[in-house]
Design an enzyme around this catalytic site. Structure first.
Site, short mmCIF file in Angstrom:
data_model
loop_
_atom_site.label_atom_id
_atom_site.label_comp_id
_atom_site.label_asym_id
_atom_site.label_seq_id
_atom_site.Cartn_x
_atom_site.Cartn_y
_atom_site.Cartn_z
N GLU A 52 49.22 37.32 55.76
CA GLU A 52 49.68 38.69 55.62
C GLU A 52 50.92 38.92 56.47
O GLU A 52 50.83 39.02 57.71
CB GLU A 52 48.58 39.68 56.04
CG GLU A 52 49.02 41.12 55.78
CD GLU A 52 48.07 42.19 56.33
OE1 GLU A 52 46.92 41.86 56.66
OE2 GLU A 52 48.51 43.35 56.44
N LYS A 110 25.98 37.35 59.59
CA LYS A 110 27.11 37.34 58.66
C LYS A 110 27.19 38.55 57.74
O LYS A 110 27.65 38.45 56.60
CB LYS A 110 27.13 36.05 57.83
CG LYS A 110 27.22 34.82 58.73
CD LYS A 110 27.67 33.59 58.03
CE LYS A 110 27.68 32.44 59.05
NZ LYS A 110 28.00 31.15 58.43
N ASP A 125 33.90 30.27 62.70
CA ASP A 125 33.38 30.49 61.36
C ASP A 125 33.96 31.80 60.80
O ASP A 125 33.57 32.89 61.21
CB ASP A 125 31.84 30.57 61.44
CG ASP A 125 31.19 30.63 60.06
OD1 ASP A 125 31.89 30.93 59.09
OD2 ASP A 125 29.98 30.37 59.99
N HIS A 153 55.40 47.21 56.78
CA HIS A 153 54.86 46.37 55.72
C HIS A 153 55.89 46.13 54.62
O HIS A 153 55.96 45.07 54.03
CB HIS A 153 53.60 46.99 55.13
CG HIS A 153 52.41 46.69 55.95
ND1 HIS A 153 52.13 47.35 57.12
CD2 HIS A 153 51.43 45.74 55.81
CE1 HIS A 153 51.02 46.85 57.64
NE2 HIS A 153 50.59 45.88 56.88
#
Lengths: 421, 421, 421, 421
Positions: free
Chosen positions: B119, B250, B324, B414
Site C-alpha cells: 500500500e 485468530k 503469523d 494517498h
C-alpha cells in the site's frame, strides 16, 4: 490471595527487570541526538543502498543480501510504486491447494489456489478441505452484495444545523453523486445514508468499485463529494473529516458484520457421509456435535459472527495475490454453518467484507501477478471471481479444522508438521 | 420504492450474468473427473518443478520464474519446514521507518523498523509519525500482561457431571499443570479458569510462552492436559475438544479485548504543540477535535475498542519479521487515546493481543531473519521487546493518520503516492 | 435515488413540523421563569398532596386518585424509603404461572411464579412453557457463579506510576480487602484484578453479596477500599473514581457476558417428543430447524449471546418481586440452546448476570413482599433460590416462543390476546 | 494456585450444599403428581379468588390483600385485557422530577416527569440533572429516525433459490407492502431489505407505527406479508418464520445500535460553568476528566455505545407510563457525549431504540393513564413527544451521575438515601 496468580506472576517478572533508579530514566523521554531519515518516494538501486548504510550497524552484509538481493534491486523502481523507503523484499513461501472446484456465479471450474504463509500445516489442512469439497462436486459460490464504505463526518453547532444539512444533502444528491463519480471510471456511489448524532452527521457512502478492491478509489471519490459539499452547502460547517472512523476500514466492527463492506460472498457444499469418513477421517455426527460446541464458544466469547478461523486462509490468499493484508482485520468475520442434510453435512460460509481486486494495489507486482495467473484471474473482469475463490478457500479451511478437532487430530497435525523447525 | 437502490442495483448486475438455463447448472455440483494433487510435506527443487507442471496450463514459464526463481528453489528445503506443497516465494516490498526512539521496559534505544506492504503511502505515513515521536523524546512502552489462551471444551450428560468435573479439575490442578508443562521448555500454565454452560465446561488455559508467539506451544501443552484429564478423570466425559472455539484464536472477539490474548502492550508519547505544527502540519486542537468525532464513530459502528487502524502497521510488521500474518485478525484491536496535556497532546495505544515471537514461526526464514536483525531482535530474549516495537509502530500510525485527517491531508497523501501505479 | 426511502420519508415528516422561523426558536434555550421543585426525601400524606398541587394544571383530580389512592397515601412513609418526591404508586397487573417444578441446587419444588406485565399473551406463553417443563419432570438449575463487580479507576501521570500503583495494591491486598469488608456484614471481596491502560488503572473488584442483589453494598465497600488507597498509597494519584464505567452496571456489555456479573445461573430440561406435540403443538424437528435459523439471526445481528428474549420474563419477574427493573438491561443476556437428545429435545439457558435479592431493594414493599411470599422466598437464605427461579422462568419463555414461531402460531397468539384492548 | 480464588470460593460454597446421595436426586426430573392451572384469559373477581386458592399454602390472607386489594379486584376486567391468570396488582412507588424544560421538535415546554422505581436516590439524582438542565434554558430534542423492525426468515434448498426469491420479492414489492399495510391503520412499511446467508433470506422490514410503540402492529403486518409471499411465490420455500431472531427485539444488539429500532432521539444541552458548580457541586474540567475515563471504560468493557446508564431512567419512565418494561433491554443503548464549549460543557445523549407509545400497550390502564396525563401526553399525536421526554430524562441522569462521580459524591448519595431501609 484474591489477586489472580497470573497477575502476580506477571508482576514478579516485571520486577526482575525493574531498577528503582534506572527504570524510571529508561521510560522517560530522551533528547539524545538522532539523524532523521531522508524519506524516499522513488526507489532505485542507489536509494536502496543508501538506506542499507543506515541499517548496517545492526544488520550485516548477509542480511542485506537476503532482502536486497540483486534480482530485487534490479527492479527497485517497479516496487517503488507501492512503497516508500524501499530496502528490498521479504520472501514468503507459497504453497498450493487444489484442484478446488468452484460452481460459482463468477468463478467456475477447477482452480489451484496459491497460499503464502509461514505456518506449517496450514496448506496441508486447506488442501485436505479442498479435496473433500472437490470430491463432493465442488463449492457453490456467489457474490451477494457489494459496497466499499467511506463515512465522512460533518460537525455543526447544534442539532438544528445538522438537520438542515441532511435536508440539503438529500436535495442535492444528484450533484453530489456526480461529484464523487467524476473522480473514477469504475466506481459508482450506490447509496448515501445520513446518520445523525446530535450535531454530528456521518454520511454513509457505499460504492461499487469495479474489479478493484477500491479502498483508494472510494477515498478519492468521497473527498470530491465532501469538497462539493464544503463549496456549496449554505449551512455553516464547523469541521468536516473525510472519514469519521465509522466505516469499519481495516478493523473488525459490528457495522461490517451487519451491513457488509467490500464484497459479501457465500460459499457452500454438501459433503457426503462417505467422503467425511474417508477423506476427513471423522463422521458427520462428530462434526455436527463439535459444531454445537464451537457455536456456543463463539457466542460466549463475543465473536463477531462465528467461525473456526478464516484469517489463516484469507491472510495467505491476500498476501499471495497482492491484496492488502491489513484488510484481514475486517475481512476475517462472518458465519460458518454446518447442518445435517439426511446422512450428509451441509457446510457454508458467508463473509460480508471480502476486499480483493484483480487490478490495482499489489496485484501488479511481479510475483503477485504470477500468483494471479496461476488462478487465471489477473486483470479486468475478475474481481468478483477472485472474491468467490477467497470465500471458497475459507470454506475448505473450516471443513478441515472442524473435522480435525472433531476427530481429535488437530494437535497431531500441528505437532508433526510444525515441530520440526 | 422501499427496496434500497443498492440492493436493486446489485440484483440488476447479477441478472446480467444470469441465464435461466445455464446458471442453475453452473451452480450445481459437478462430477467431472479431476486429478488430485499428491501432497508434499518436504520441499525440494524436484517437488517444486512437479507442482509447476500442474499449474502450467494457466501459468506461464515467466510466472514460474517470478515465484520459483533460482535463488528460492535452491533453498527449497529451508522453506519446506514452514509450508506444504511449496512452489516458491512471493516477494513483498519492504520499506523502513526510523529512527524510532523507544523508552521501553524491554525495548530501549533507536530502531529502524522494517514494514512489508504493497500500500503506497503507508510507510511514509508511519515514518512521519515516528519522526514526530522521536523528536518528542521517544515512545514509552511496556508489556503489561501476557497469556496465550487455549480453551478446550468438555461435554457431559448434564449440569451435575459438569459441576463434579470442575471439582475434580480444581482438586487435580497440580497434576494437570505438570502434564501441560511437560511438553514445553518455555511455556508455563499461569491460569486455568473453568467456565460452565449447563453441561459444557470450557477450561480457559492461559500460558506464558517465553520468546515465542506460542500458538503451537499452547496447543500441544493443552492437548497433554486434556489427555491427562481423559485418562484419569472418573466423571464420564461424552466428548472433549482441544479448542471450544472460545479462546479468540485468530479472530477479533470481546474476550480478547477484555482478558487479553498474547502480549498486552501500552505505548505512549506526549507531542509538543510545536512538533504537531511543524512535523504533522496541524494543531493540537485540531487533532483533539477530530479525536472526539473518531471516538464517536468507533462507538456507533460497534468497533472492539477504538482506533484509526492498527492493522496497517501490524500486518506490515508481522509480515516483514516472520510473524503469523493471520494473527492480525485478533491483534488489530485496542484503544487509542489522544488527550490534552496543557498545550501539548498525549497519545497512547494499548493493544491487548499482540502475538509476536523472536523465535519460532517464520522468524527463521532467510529474509525474515534479516529483518529481525535490522531491529537487533532476533533470537532468545527478545520476545517482549519485539512486542513493544509493534505497539510503538502502531502508535506512529495513529498519530500520523489522525493528524492527516484532522488537517484534511489524508486523501491528498494517498492520491499523490498511490495513484501513479 | 440513492438516499434510502425511509430516510426521505422521515425527512418529509419532520418538514411537516418545520417552520423556518419558529422551529429554530423552539429548539433554542429559553430563559422563561420557572419554579423549582423543593425535593422531598421523606414522604407523607402532606408531601404527596403538595406535589399534586404542582401537577394539577395538567393532571386531574381523577388522575390523582389513581396514583395517590387513599390506601397508598396512608402508607406513604413506607414507600418513602425507596423513592424521593413521592406522589403515589403505579399499579401493574400481576399474573401467575405454575406450578413450575424446579430441581435446583437451591430452589426445589413446585412454584407459582408471579409476573407483572402489561403485555397481553406474555403470561399465557410463559405458562405454557412452564406446563411443558413440569410435565417433563421439571427444570434443573444451579447458580454457577457469583460476583457483583465494581471497577474504580485511578489516573496517574504516566505508565510508570500506574505500574508502581499495581505493585502497591498487590502488596497491600489484605488491608484493602479488610477495608472493603468493614462496611458490610454480608459482602465479601473475592477477587481484585488490576487492569492497566497506559496511565489509567481499573481495579476489577468482584464481591459476593449474600442474599441481596448487592449493587449498593458493593458501591459502599468499594468506596471504602478506594479511600483506604487514597489515604495510604504513596504513589501520587491524579484522580480516582468510584466507578470507571467498566463494570457493566445496568447495561449490556461483553464484559458481563464473558466474566459474569451478579449470579450466573443455568437452567435446563429435556422435553419428550410427545409433550412437544401435545402441549406445544409442534415437533422436535420443527423446533430444532427454527433453532438453527434463530442462532444464525443472533450471530448476524450482533447479539451478546443468543436468545429469543429473556427480557419479557425477567422484567415481569423483577417488577413483581421488588427487584431493580433497570437491571434488566444487563441481565437479559446469555445463551439459549436447543439440541436433539434422541427423539427428544434438550433446552437450556444460561444467564451470567442475574441480579436479584430476597432482601433489600424493593423487596420490603407491601405488594412485592406478598409476591415473594407466593414463592416462599422472602428474606434471608433465599437469594440463590430466587436467581434459579428467574432463570427457570426465562427457560419457560424460550421454550414457548421457539415452539410458537416454529409452529407458525406466534402471531396468532398475540393477535387474539392483545388486539382486544 | 492457578485456579482463581473466587472460583475456589464458589466451589466451596456449592459443596456445603452438596450431598453425594441427595443432590443428584434433587437435580433429576421428578414425576410427582401436580395439578395444572386452568389458564384464564378473562379476569374477574371470581378468577382472581380462584387463583389465590392455589397460592394459599404459601401466601397468606394478608399477602392476598396487598396484591388483590378491593380497588384492584373491582376493576379486574380492565386489567384482564393486558394479562392472563390475573391475581391483582403490584404497586410501585412513583416520584416526580421537574419542571424539566424541553425545547424539542415534538415536546415543548416544562414537564414534570413521573418515574417509578424502588431504588432510593434515583429520583433525587435525575431531579438534580433536570434542575441543572432547566436552569440552562432546557434540553433540545428531536426524533431523528423511526422504524420498528421485524425480520422474517425464509429457508430454501440452496443459494440459487434464495437468489431467485430475492428477485421475486423485489418484483412484487408493491403487492407485499399493500399486504402488510392492510392490517393496520397507522403502520407503514418504509423499508424492506433482503439479507442473504447462503440459503436463508431474512427480510429486514422497517415500519413507522404512528403513536404506538408498535411491536404488536409490526408482527401482525409482517405476518400478513409473509402469508402473501407463502401464497404467491413460485420458488419452493422449505420453511419460513415470522421472526428470524435478527430484529433485535427486546435485546441489546449491534444491529439496534447501528440501524436503530423504535425511535432514535437526540437530546442535548449546554451547561454553564456556574451552574455546574452551584447545582452540581463540581467543575466542568472535573466532568470532562471523568468523561475521558468513562469513555475508556466503555470501550474496554465492550459496551454497545457508551453511557453511564440510561436503564435507570428508562425503566422508571417506561413503568410509570405504561410502556413495555422489557424493552429496556434494547432501549438502554446509545452514546453520551460531554465536550468542552469554551468554559461550559456540552452534554448530549442519542438513543437509537426508544420504544414508547402514547396509545396502546399499558397506556390505557388507570394509573398509567394518570401518569401520562401528568405529562399531558396521553393519546393520539403524542408518540414522538413522549420519546423526546424519555431521551431528555436520560440526559438528566447522565449529567447527574457524571457530576457525582467526578465530584466523589456518588457513594455518599446512595449511602445516605438508600441505607436506611
Amino acid at each position: 490471595m484474591i489477586i489472580p496468580f497470573h497477575v502476580r506472576e506477571m508482576l514478579r517478572r516485571i520486577k526482575l527487570r525493574y531498577d528503582a533508579e534506572k527504570t524510571p530514566q529508561q521510560l522517560a523521554p530522551s533528547d539524545d541526538d538522532f539523524t532523521a531519515t531522508r524519506p524516499s518516494r522513488k526507489a532505485s538501486p542507489e536509494t536502496v543502498a543508501r538506506f542499507w548504510e543506515r541499517l548496517k550497524p545492526r544488520a550485516s552484509e548477509a542480511d542485506q543480501l537476503q532482502i536486497a538481493d540483486p534480482a530485487t534491486v534490479q527492479v527497485a523502481e517497479i516496487y517503488g510504486a507501492n512503497i516508500e523507503n524501499f530496502i528490498g523484499t521479504v520472501k514468503l513461501p507459497v504453497g498450493i491447494i487444489g484442484p478446488l472446484r468452484l460452481n460459482g456465479m463468477n468463478a467456475n471450474g477447477d482452480f489451484h489456489v496459491p497460499l503464502a504463509t509461514t505456518e506449517a500445516a496450514l496448506v496441508a489442512s486447506y488442501g485436505r478441505g479442498a479435496y473433500a469439497a472437490t470430491q463432493s462436486g465442488g463449492i457453490s459460490t456467489a457474490v451477494l452484495y457489494e459496497g466499499v464504505l467511506r463515512t465522512p463526518a460533518f460537525v455543526f453547532e447544534s442539532l438544528l444545523q445538522a438537520g438542515q444539512f441532511v435536508d440539503w444533502v438529500v436535495s442535492n444528491i444528484d450533484m453530489l453523486k456526480a461529484a464523487a463519480e467524476s473522480t473514477t471510471r469504475h466506481g459508482e456511489l450506490v447509496s448515501l445514508e445520513p446518520f445523525i448524532d446530535t450535531n454530528v452527521v456521518f454520511l454513509i457512502c457505499r460504492y461499487t468499485t469495479g474489479d478493484a478492491a477500491g479502498q483508494n478509489m472510494v477515498t478519492i471519490a468521497t473527498d470530491a463529494l465532501c469538497r462539493a459539499i464544503a463549496d456549496d452547502c449554505p449551512i455553516p460547517i464547523e469541521n468536516w473529516y473525510i472519514e469519521g472512523n465509522f466505516s469499519g476500514d481495516k478493523k473488525a466492527s459490528a457495522l461490517g458484520l451487519v451491513t457488509g463492506r467490500g464484497r459479501k460472498v457465500s460459499a457452500s457444499v454438501i459433503l457426503s457421509a462417505k467422503i467425511v469418513e474417508k477423506t476427513l477421517g471423522t463422521t458427520v455426527d462428530a462434526m455436527l456435535a463439535y459444531g454445537q460446541v464451537a457455536n456456543l464458544g463463539a457466542h460466549l466469547s463475543g465473536q463477531l459472527g462465528a467461525q473456526a478461523h478464516y484469517a489463516n486462509g484469507l491472510a495467505a490468499f491476500y498476501i499471495a495475490t497482492g491484496q492488502d493484508a491489513a484488510c484481514v482485520a475486517e475481512s476475517a468475520m462472518g458465519v460458518t454453518r454446518m447442518e445435517s442434510r439426511g446422512e450428509d453435512i451441509f457446510c457454508s460460509v458467508t463473509l460480508p467484507n471480502i476486499l480483493v481486486g484483480s487490478v490495482g494495489g499489489g496485484t501488479g507486482l511481479p510475483s503477485q501477478t504470477a500468483a494471479l495467473n496461476i488462478l487465471g484471474l489477473k486483470g479486468n473482469g475478475h474481481g468478483t471471481a477472485l472474491a468467490e475463490v477467497a470465500a471458497a478457500t475459507c470454506l475448505c479451511g473450516e471443513i478441515s479444522i472442524v473435522a480435525a478437532i472433531a476427530a481429535g487430530h488437530f494437535t497431531r497435525a500441528h505437532e508433526s508438521l510444525a515441530r520440526h523447525r
